[in-house]
Design a protein around this motif. Structure first.
Motif, mmCIF file in Angstrom:
data_model
loop_
_atom_site.group_PDB
_atom_site.id
_atom_site.type_symbol
_atom_site.label_atom_id
_atom_site.label_comp_id
_atom_site.label_asym_id
_atom_site.label_seq_id
_atom_site.Cartn_x
_atom_site.Cartn_y
_atom_site.Cartn_z
ATOM 1 N N GLU A 36 11.933 5.736 -13.966
ATOM 2 C CA GLU A 36 12.338 4.349 -14.248
ATOM 3 C C GLU A 36 13.367 3.944 -13.202
ATOM 4 O O GLU A 36 14.436 4.559 -13.125
ATOM 5 C CB GLU A 36 12.961 4.236 -15.648
ATOM 6 C CG GLU A 36 12.042 4.624 -16.793
ATOM 7 C CD GLU A 36 10.856 3.657 -16.964
ATOM 8 O OE1 GLU A 36 11.024 2.456 -16.684
ATOM 9 O OE2 GLU A 36 9.768 4.129 -17.362
ATOM 10 N N GLY A 37 13.045 2.935 -12.410
ATOM 11 C CA GLY A 37 14.001 2.541 -11.386
ATOM 12 C C GLY A 37 13.492 1.429 -10.500
ATOM 13 O O GLY A 37 12.600 0.664 -10.889
ATOM 14 N N LEU A 38 14.076 1.351 -9.313
ATOM 15 C CA LEU A 38 13.782 0.272 -8.371
ATOM 16 C C LEU A 38 13.566 0.868 -6.982
ATOM 17 O O LEU A 38 14.318 1.752 -6.559
ATOM 18 C CB LEU A 38 14.959 -0.711 -8.309
ATOM 19 C CG LEU A 38 15.327 -1.422 -9.614
ATOM 20 C CD1 LEU A 38 16.644 -2.184 -9.442
ATOM 21 C CD2 LEU A 38 14.224 -2.382 -10.047
ATOM 22 N N PRO A 103 9.687 -2.685 -8.949
ATOM 23 C CA PRO A 103 10.057 -1.875 -10.111
ATOM 24 C C PRO A 103 9.188 -0.620 -10.202
ATOM 25 O O PRO A 103 8.018 -0.646 -9.842
ATOM 26 C CB PRO A 103 9.793 -2.806 -11.300
ATOM 27 C CG PRO A 103 8.845 -3.837 -10.797
ATOM 28 C CD PRO A 103 9.029 -3.949 -9.316
ATOM 29 N N ILE A 104 9.796 0.462 -10.694
ATOM 30 C CA ILE A 104 9.066 1.704 -10.984
ATOM 31 C C ILE A 104 9.144 1.935 -12.491
ATOM 32 O O ILE A 104 10.238 1.962 -13.057
ATOM 33 C CB ILE A 104 9.672 2.903 -10.235
ATOM 34 C CG1 ILE A 104 9.559 2.696 -8.716
ATOM 35 C CG2 ILE A 104 8.987 4.213 -10.644
ATOM 36 C CD1 ILE A 104 10.282 3.764 -7.898
ATOM 37 N N THR A 105 7.984 2.066 -13.128
ATOM 38 C CA THR A 105 7.910 2.284 -14.568
ATOM 39 C C THR A 105 6.998 3.484 -14.840
ATOM 40 O O THR A 105 5.903 3.549 -14.282
ATOM 41 C CB THR A 105 7.352 1.022 -15.269
ATOM 42 O OG1 THR A 105 8.162 -0.113 -14.927
ATOM 43 C CG2 THR A 105 7.350 1.176 -16.788
ATOM 44 N N ASP A 110 5.333 -0.644 -10.447
ATOM 45 C CA ASP A 110 4.917 -1.537 -11.535
ATOM 46 C C ASP A 110 4.569 -2.915 -10.941
ATOM 47 O O ASP A 110 5.321 -3.879 -11.061
ATOM 48 C CB ASP A 110 6.044 -1.637 -12.565
ATOM 49 C CG ASP A 110 5.545 -2.129 -13.918
ATOM 50 O OD1 ASP A 110 4.402 -2.620 -13.980
ATOM 51 O OD2 ASP A 110 6.309 -2.020 -14.898
ATOM 52 N N ILE A 135 16.171 4.125 -6.279
ATOM 53 C CA ILE A 135 17.158 4.673 -7.197
ATOM 54 C C ILE A 135 16.629 4.523 -8.623
ATOM 55 O O ILE A 135 15.851 3.634 -8.922
ATOM 56 C CB ILE A 135 18.556 4.035 -7.062
ATOM 57 C CG1 ILE A 135 18.553 2.580 -7.498
ATOM 58 C CG2 ILE A 135 19.093 4.158 -5.639
ATOM 59 C CD1 ILE A 135 19.971 1.996 -7.581
ATOM 60 N N GLY A 136 17.056 5.463 -9.480
ATOM 61 C CA GLY A 136 16.586 5.420 -10.865
ATOM 62 C C GLY A 136 16.862 6.732 -11.551
ATOM 63 O O GLY A 136 17.741 7.477 -11.154
ATOM 64 N N GLU A 137 16.071 7.001 -12.561
ATOM 65 C CA GLU A 137 16.299 8.227 -13.336
ATOM 66 C C GLU A 137 14.987 8.931 -13.604
ATOM 67 O O GLU A 137 13.927 8.322 -13.562
ATOM 68 C CB GLU A 137 16.980 7.884 -14.665
ATOM 69 C CG GLU A 137 16.146 6.972 -15.549
ATOM 70 C CD GLU A 137 16.838 6.598 -16.854
ATOM 71 O OE1 GLU A 137 17.904 7.132 -17.152
ATOM 72 O OE2 GLU A 137 16.281 5.755 -17.588
#
Lengths: 137, 137, 137
Positions: A36-38, A103-105, A110, A135-137
């Motif tokens: 989940e991130g960008l 976005p990353i989902t 995404d 960046i994200g988790e």
């Protein structure tokens, strides 16, 4: 928090060119391990853009003609007093903007069904870089 | 790190329309529980934009006319050889850009006094999506 | 995750002006302690832009003339029925976009050799704010 940085290099044969880089960005996202991130995709030059639109050759030709209509290559720019001849490439860069944020989902880009990520070159025929910063988790 | 993803759907009655979505984005920010972070608001279509500007009807009409001047609806786009009739909507999308990134500070959208978030539809009358992706802490 | 928020204020002597703010943003990045992350630089007004391009006076004059060609100051905007006279400043803001996102790598702004961050004022001669919002690790 996780982060991942990747530099892509493009050296187009034509001075103006449009390169679909969706797969390269998707691969960088996969390498990042971010669920989940960008993902920032940003040209590191001031005469090239990154944008999202359709992978359709007719439309790409329409975009190219439209950019030339609104930001034409002409001799009489003040910037050319420096010896440069590419003021139009700077204006085209500003018109299309030099970056997108994807976005990353659940570990994937995404994007909508028709959204493709493009590198738009306005003063090519030399190696130029795009940064992908995730960046994200 | 926290993240929150929300999809908004718009189905405008008119082909071109401008919808103030500031409240929807503020609500997504509240749901996220993020106190300090960033909210990406991004159209998932290539014929719609998200931008920030004034909630003033006269200005919105000025923006609509200006977009039509710079990226007019015309029959003679190459994209239309595919059977499509919406090349101008793609160009308007590129001109206004398809996304904004809104800072979140102390749990609220950190916007200036006059900044309102708009969804700009250029080829509507069907359901279309906007992703709100929030990351922060 | 770390975050850092800073507000910059500009009060230009001229109504339209272009201010190189790269050093201010670099300083905010340093203050943040973020080694890997993203710095949003975003105008908090709807008549000013933030963009990345060249620190060359001739080009800046070219950009200013080009913006005036594509989004001219004219009396006949509908927005002016409200008593305002700055509709062109709103359109110029939309054309150049009001924000950029700058990657931070190993504690520094990760910009290309010629990329400089500019605040573009289209309706100045009063204090106006830019937010720098940094998140990362």
């Amino acid at each position: 928090m996780k982060s991942h940085t990747k530099y892509l290099t493009f050296n187009t044969r034509k001075r103006r060119d449009y390169v679909n880089i969706t797969e390269e960005v998707a691969q960088a996202a996969e390498e990042s391990g971010v669920r989940e991130g960008l993902a920032l995709v940003s040209a590191m030059h001031i005469t090239a853009s990154v944008y999202i639109n359709d992978a359709e050759d007719g439309l790409i030709a329409d975009i190219d003609k439209w950019l030339e209509d609104l930001a034409p290559a002409r001799p009489d720019y003040l910037h050319h007093h420096t010896g440069e001849d590419n003021a139009d490439a700077h204006l085209k860069n500003l018109l299309l903007h030099h970056q997108v944020l994807v976005p990353i989902t659940r570990g994937k880009l995404d994007l909508g069904a028709w959204q493709q990520i493009y590198y738009a070159e306005f003063d090519g025929q030399r190696p130029k870089r795009v940064i992908v910063k995730i960046i994200g988790e």
